[in-house]
Design a protein around this motif. Structure first.
Motif, PDB file in Angstrom:
ATOM      1  N   GLY A  91       0.781  -1.023  -0.239  1.00 54.20           N
ATOM      2  CA  GLY A  91      -0.052   0.233   0.219  1.00 54.20           C
ATOM      3  C   GLY A  91       0.847   1.104   0.003  1.00 54.20           C
ATOM      4  O   GLY A  91       0.425   2.328  -0.273  1.00 54.20           O
ATOM      5  N   GLN A  92       1.961   1.022   0.402  1.00 52.97           N
ATOM      6  CA  GLN A  92       2.979   2.161   0.347  1.00 52.97           C
ATOM      7  C   GLN A  92       3.111   2.666  -0.928  1.00 52.97           C
ATOM      8  O   GLN A  92       3.648   3.969  -1.134  1.00 52.97           O
ATOM      9  CB  GLN A  92       4.304   1.959   1.148  1.00 52.97           C
ATOM     10  N   LEU A  93       3.079   2.122  -2.116  1.00 53.68           N
ATOM     11  CA  LEU A  93       3.248   2.404  -3.475  1.00 53.68           C
ATOM     12  C   LEU A  93       1.870   2.959  -3.759  1.00 53.68           C
ATOM     13  O   LEU A  93       0.547   2.081  -3.987  1.00 53.68           O
ATOM     14  CB  LEU A  93       3.499   1.286  -4.249  1.00 53.68           C
ATOM     15  N   GLN A  94       1.602   4.209  -3.900  1.00 52.59           N
ATOM     16  CA  GLN A  94       0.341   4.704  -4.103  1.00 52.59           C
ATOM     17  C   GLN A  94       0.183   5.971  -4.977  1.00 52.59           C
ATOM     18  O   GLN A  94       1.359   6.817  -5.195  1.00 52.59           O
ATOM     19  CB  GLN A  94      -0.461   4.922  -2.688  1.00 52.59           C
ATOM     20  N   MET A  95      -0.899   6.203  -5.572  1.00 58.53           N
ATOM     21  CA  MET A  95      -0.753   7.375  -6.202  1.00 58.53           C
ATOM     22  C   MET A  95      -0.827   8.822  -5.202  1.00 58.53           C
ATOM     23  O   MET A  95      -1.305   8.730  -4.198  1.00 58.53           O
ATOM     24  CB  MET A  95      -2.484   7.593  -6.918  1.00 58.53           C
TER      25      MET A  95
ATOM     26  N   SER B 147      12.678   9.363  -4.589  1.00 59.71           N
ATOM     27  CA  SER B 147      13.517   8.539  -5.077  1.00 59.71           C
ATOM     28  C   SER B 147      13.723   8.697  -6.365  1.00 59.71           C
ATOM     29  O   SER B 147      13.092   9.148  -7.445  1.00 59.71           O
ATOM     30  CB  SER B 147      12.982   7.332  -4.761  1.00 59.71           C
ATOM     31  N   CYS B 148      14.998   8.331  -6.859  1.00 64.77           N
ATOM     32  CA  CYS B 148      15.499   7.819  -8.329  1.00 64.77           C
ATOM     33  C   CYS B 148      14.812   7.109  -8.899  1.00 64.77           C
ATOM     34  O   CYS B 148      14.235   7.169 -10.053  1.00 64.77           O
ATOM     35  CB  CYS B 148      16.925   7.695  -8.343  1.00 64.77           C
ATOM     36  N   ALA B 149      14.265   6.058  -8.279  1.00 67.37           N
ATOM     37  CA  ALA B 149      13.573   4.896  -9.113  1.00 67.37           C
ATOM     38  C   ALA B 149      12.108   5.444  -9.351  1.00 67.37           C
ATOM     39  O   ALA B 149      11.705   5.115 -10.598  1.00 67.37           O
ATOM     40  CB  ALA B 149      13.194   4.057  -8.044  1.00 67.37           C
ATOM     41  N   ASP B 150      11.329   6.447  -8.612  1.00 64.47           N
ATOM     42  CA  ASP B 150      10.241   7.093  -9.039  1.00 64.47           C
ATOM     43  C   ASP B 150      10.610   8.024 -10.247  1.00 64.47           C
ATOM     44  O   ASP B 150       9.715   8.179 -10.921  1.00 64.47           O
ATOM     45  CB  ASP B 150       9.598   7.874  -7.756  1.00 64.47           C
ATOM     46  N   VAL B 151      12.044   8.689 -10.074  1.00 64.75           N
ATOM     47  CA  VAL B 151      12.227   9.590 -11.214  1.00 64.75           C
ATOM     48  C   VAL B 151      12.176   9.022 -12.498  1.00 64.75           C
ATOM     49  O   VAL B 151      11.435   9.493 -13.484  1.00 64.75           O
ATOM     50  CB  VAL B 151      13.579  10.310 -10.845  1.00 64.75           C
ATOM     51  N   ILE B 152      12.752   7.767 -12.662  1.00 67.31           N
ATOM     52  CA  ILE B 152      12.798   7.180 -13.828  1.00 67.31           C
ATOM     53  C   ILE B 152      11.257   6.446 -14.237  1.00 67.31           C
ATOM     54  O   ILE B 152      10.887   6.816 -15.430  1.00 67.31           O
ATOM     55  CB  ILE B 152      13.487   5.695 -13.870  1.00 67.31           C
ATOM     56  N   ALA B 153      10.483   6.212 -13.201  1.00 71.36           N
ATOM     57  CA  ALA B 153       9.023   5.871 -13.662  1.00 71.36           C
ATOM     58  C   ALA B 153       8.400   6.991 -13.976  1.00 71.36           C
ATOM     59  O   ALA B 153       7.491   6.910 -15.355  1.00 71.36           O
ATOM     60  CB  ALA B 153       8.461   5.312 -12.365  1.00 71.36           C
ATOM     61  N   LEU B 154       8.440   8.012 -13.449  1.00 71.44           N
ATOM     62  CA  LEU B 154       7.625   9.365 -13.847  1.00 71.44           C
ATOM     63  C   LEU B 154       8.202   9.893 -15.272  1.00 71.44           C
ATOM     64  O   LEU B 154       7.282  10.146 -16.014  1.00 71.44           O
ATOM     65  CB  LEU B 154       7.697  10.276 -12.721  1.00 71.44           C
ATOM     66  N   VAL B 155       9.582  10.025 -15.265  1.00 78.15           N
ATOM     67  CA  VAL B 155       9.900  10.462 -16.554  1.00 78.15           C
ATOM     68  C   VAL B 155       9.541   9.640 -17.802  1.00 78.15           C
ATOM     69  O   VAL B 155       9.166  10.160 -18.780  1.00 78.15           O
ATOM     70  CB  VAL B 155      11.440  10.484 -16.256  1.00 78.15           C
ATOM     71  N   ALA B 156       9.737   8.257 -17.593  1.00 74.85           N
ATOM     72  CA  ALA B 156       9.563   7.556 -18.606  1.00 74.85           C
ATOM     73  C   ALA B 156       7.929   7.536 -19.249  1.00 74.85           C
ATOM     74  O   ALA B 156       7.746   7.925 -20.309  1.00 74.85           O
ATOM     75  CB  ALA B 156       9.638   6.182 -18.433  1.00 74.85           C
TER      76      ALA B 156
ATOM     77  N   VAL C 174       0.989   6.258 -12.603  1.00 77.53           N
ATOM     78  CA  VAL C 174       2.425   5.873 -11.933  1.00 77.53           C
ATOM     79  C   VAL C 174       2.349   5.983 -10.553  1.00 77.53           C
ATOM     80  O   VAL C 174       2.186   7.079  -9.817  1.00 77.53           O
ATOM     81  CB  VAL C 174       3.498   6.671 -12.483  1.00 77.53           C
ATOM     82  N   PRO C 175       1.833   5.074  -9.953  1.00 80.43           N
ATOM     83  CA  PRO C 175       1.758   4.890  -8.247  1.00 80.43           C
ATOM     84  C   PRO C 175       3.264   5.330  -7.605  1.00 80.43           C
ATOM     85  O   PRO C 175       3.884   4.376  -8.345  1.00 80.43           O
ATOM     86  CB  PRO C 175       1.174   3.778  -7.731  1.00 80.43           C
ATOM     87  N   THR C 176       3.539   6.097  -6.874  1.00 74.59           N
ATOM     88  CA  THR C 176       4.851   6.238  -6.457  1.00 74.59           C
ATOM     89  C   THR C 176       5.107   5.880  -4.906  1.00 74.59           C
ATOM     90  O   THR C 176       3.973   5.518  -4.450  1.00 74.59           O
ATOM     91  CB  THR C 176       5.043   7.797  -6.565  1.00 74.59           C
ATOM     92  N   GLY C 177       6.284   5.983  -4.232  1.00 74.06           N
ATOM     93  CA  GLY C 177       6.688   5.542  -3.142  1.00 74.06           C
ATOM     94  C   GLY C 177       7.958   4.420  -3.189  1.00 74.06           C
ATOM     95  O   GLY C 177       8.155   4.184  -2.046  1.00 74.06           O
ATOM     96  N   ARG C 178       8.331   4.316  -4.291  1.00 72.76           N
ATOM     97  CA  ARG C 178       9.496   3.465  -4.527  1.00 72.76           C
ATOM     98  C   ARG C 178      10.796   3.933  -3.560  1.00 72.76           C
ATOM     99  O   ARG C 178      10.984   5.268  -3.663  1.00 72.76           O
ATOM    100  CB  ARG C 178       9.937   3.217  -5.964  1.00 72.76           C
TER     101      ARG C 178
ATOM    102  N   GLY D 240       5.742  -1.661 -13.362  1.00 69.97           N
ATOM    103  CA  GLY D 240       6.152  -0.528 -12.519  1.00 69.97           C
ATOM    104  C   GLY D 240       6.084  -1.099 -11.164  1.00 69.97           C
ATOM    105  O   GLY D 240       6.734  -0.194 -10.100  1.00 69.97           O
ATOM    106  N   ARG D 241       5.477  -2.147 -10.893  1.00 69.05           N
ATOM    107  CA  ARG D 241       5.216  -2.913  -9.271  1.00 69.05           C
ATOM    108  C   ARG D 241       6.200  -3.826  -9.051  1.00 69.05           C
ATOM    109  O   ARG D 241       6.304  -4.465  -7.797  1.00 69.05           O
ATOM    110  CB  ARG D 241       3.842  -2.853  -9.062  1.00 69.05           C
ATOM    111  N   ILE D 242       7.062  -4.344 -10.174  1.00 67.06           N
ATOM    112  CA  ILE D 242       7.842  -5.042  -9.719  1.00 67.06           C
ATOM    113  C   ILE D 242       8.948  -5.064  -8.645  1.00 67.06           C
ATOM    114  O   ILE D 242       9.549  -4.361  -8.708  1.00 67.06           O
ATOM    115  CB  ILE D 242       8.718  -5.773 -11.058  1.00 67.06           C
TER     116      ILE D 242
END
Length: 328
Positions: A23-27, A119-128, A142-146, A307-309
């Motif tokens: 649940g910590q990965l969320q919009m 996080s940098c992980a969220d940056v990649i996901a959002l930029v992509a 793109v839910p975030t919290g990575r 994106g949730r892997i």
């Protein structure tokens, strides 16, 4: 009975804990800690991506490669700092990745606005996502919290990222290892509708397919192969020339890639492999029979799944100050 009851209670506590971690990965994860985070990312992308629109494809590929190694944790961004451990950047599948400076540019703005939060992980996901949307492709949530990983090994990238020489069995296995099914395989392969590839990724199909110099992959349309040899990849050892993955439409996110597959003009062996299995071939045909909007929706679903892997959330990992190095 007491022992059994204790076991049941602990089991359900574990399920609750697992659920809360996911649940910590969320919009809108940063809505309080950094309210403008996603706008900062989107504004940067919209301001700069049109100066180098080809980066949309390569950053999408970066996101894919990141998620397939230790999960979506930004480990693909780490530089090698000692001779004892080469990071994912130095693995063969990642040597042609570009866009690291673009990611760093976004991260520097986020650090200025909200130090140590995004996080940098969220940056990649959002930029992509934002880069694909800005260049005419599909939108996905793109839910975030990575959180960022601290381990990066080139050997793991080489073992887990599907190479362009993959046959169907290899593709199915490597995708299944990440919890992705055959539909995800077909839909995510559709990202090859944009971008380019180096000749070295497929030249064996033109010049050395069976290990005998001069042999050609019979699964590749002969006219297409002859054109590639005459105009693009003129030798087996050409490591610099680039070729459109979706000829005539490589800047447009559309269904053209799948049409090429049915004409035996998929550039990589891994592309052609999608037509060698009845299930994946049927999925290709279904996409072609549907609308572009349907493809976009299917792509969005698979991207959200990818994106949730194996994401790191909560207190696992860290929030890197600089994406290329772990925090000291």
């Amino acid at each position: 009975m007491r022992g059994f009851g204790y076991f049941v209670v602990m089991f359900f506590c574990l399920l609750v804990f697992m659920g809360s971690t996911e649940g910590q990965l969320q919009m809108d994860f940063y809505s309080r800690s950094c309210p403008n985070a996603e706008k900062i990312v989107q504004d940067y992308v919209n301001r700069h991506i049109h100066n180098a629109p080809s980066l949309a494809a390569t950053i999408l590929r970066m996101h894919f490669h990141d998620c397939f190694v230790r999960g979506c944790d930004g480990s693909v961004l780490l530089n090698t700092t000692s001779s004892g451990n080469q990071t994912e950047k130095l693995a063969t599948p990642n040597l042609t990745l570009r866009g690291f400076g673009f990611i760093d540019g976004v991260k520097s703005l986020l650090e200025a606005a909200c130090p140590g939060v995004v996080s940098c992980a969220d940056v990649i996901a959002l930029v992509a996502r934002d880069a694909i949307v800005a260049t005419g492709g599909p939108f996905w949530k793109v839910p975030t919290g990575r959180r960022d990983g601290t381990i990066s090994r080139s050997s793991e990238a080489s073992n887990n990222i599907p190479p362009p020489t993959s046959n169907f069995t290899n593709l199915r296995t490597l995708f299944a290892n990440q919890g992705l099914d055959l539909k995800d395989l077909v839909v995510l392969s559709g990202a090859h509708t944009i971008g380019v590839a180096h000749c070295s990724s497929f030249s064996n199909r033109l010049y050395n397919f069976t290990g005998v110099l001069g042999s050609q992959d019979p699964a590749l349309d002969s006219e297409y192969a002859d054109n590639l040899k005459a105009r693009k990849c003129r030798s087996l050892n050409d490591n610099t020339t680039i070729v459109e993955m979706d000829p005539g439409s490589f800047r447009t996110f559309d269904l053209s890639y799948y049409r090429h597959l049915l004409k035996r003009r998929g550039l990589f062996q891994s592309d052609s492999a999608l037509t060698t299995n009845s299930t994946t071939l049927s999925l290709v045909n279904q996409l072609l029979q549907g609308s572009l909007e349907n493809f976009f929706a299917e792509f969005a679903d698979s991207m959200e799944k990818m994106g949730r892997i194996n994401v790191k959330t909560g207190t696992v990992g860290e929030i890197r100050k600089q994406c290329a190095v772990v925090n000291s």
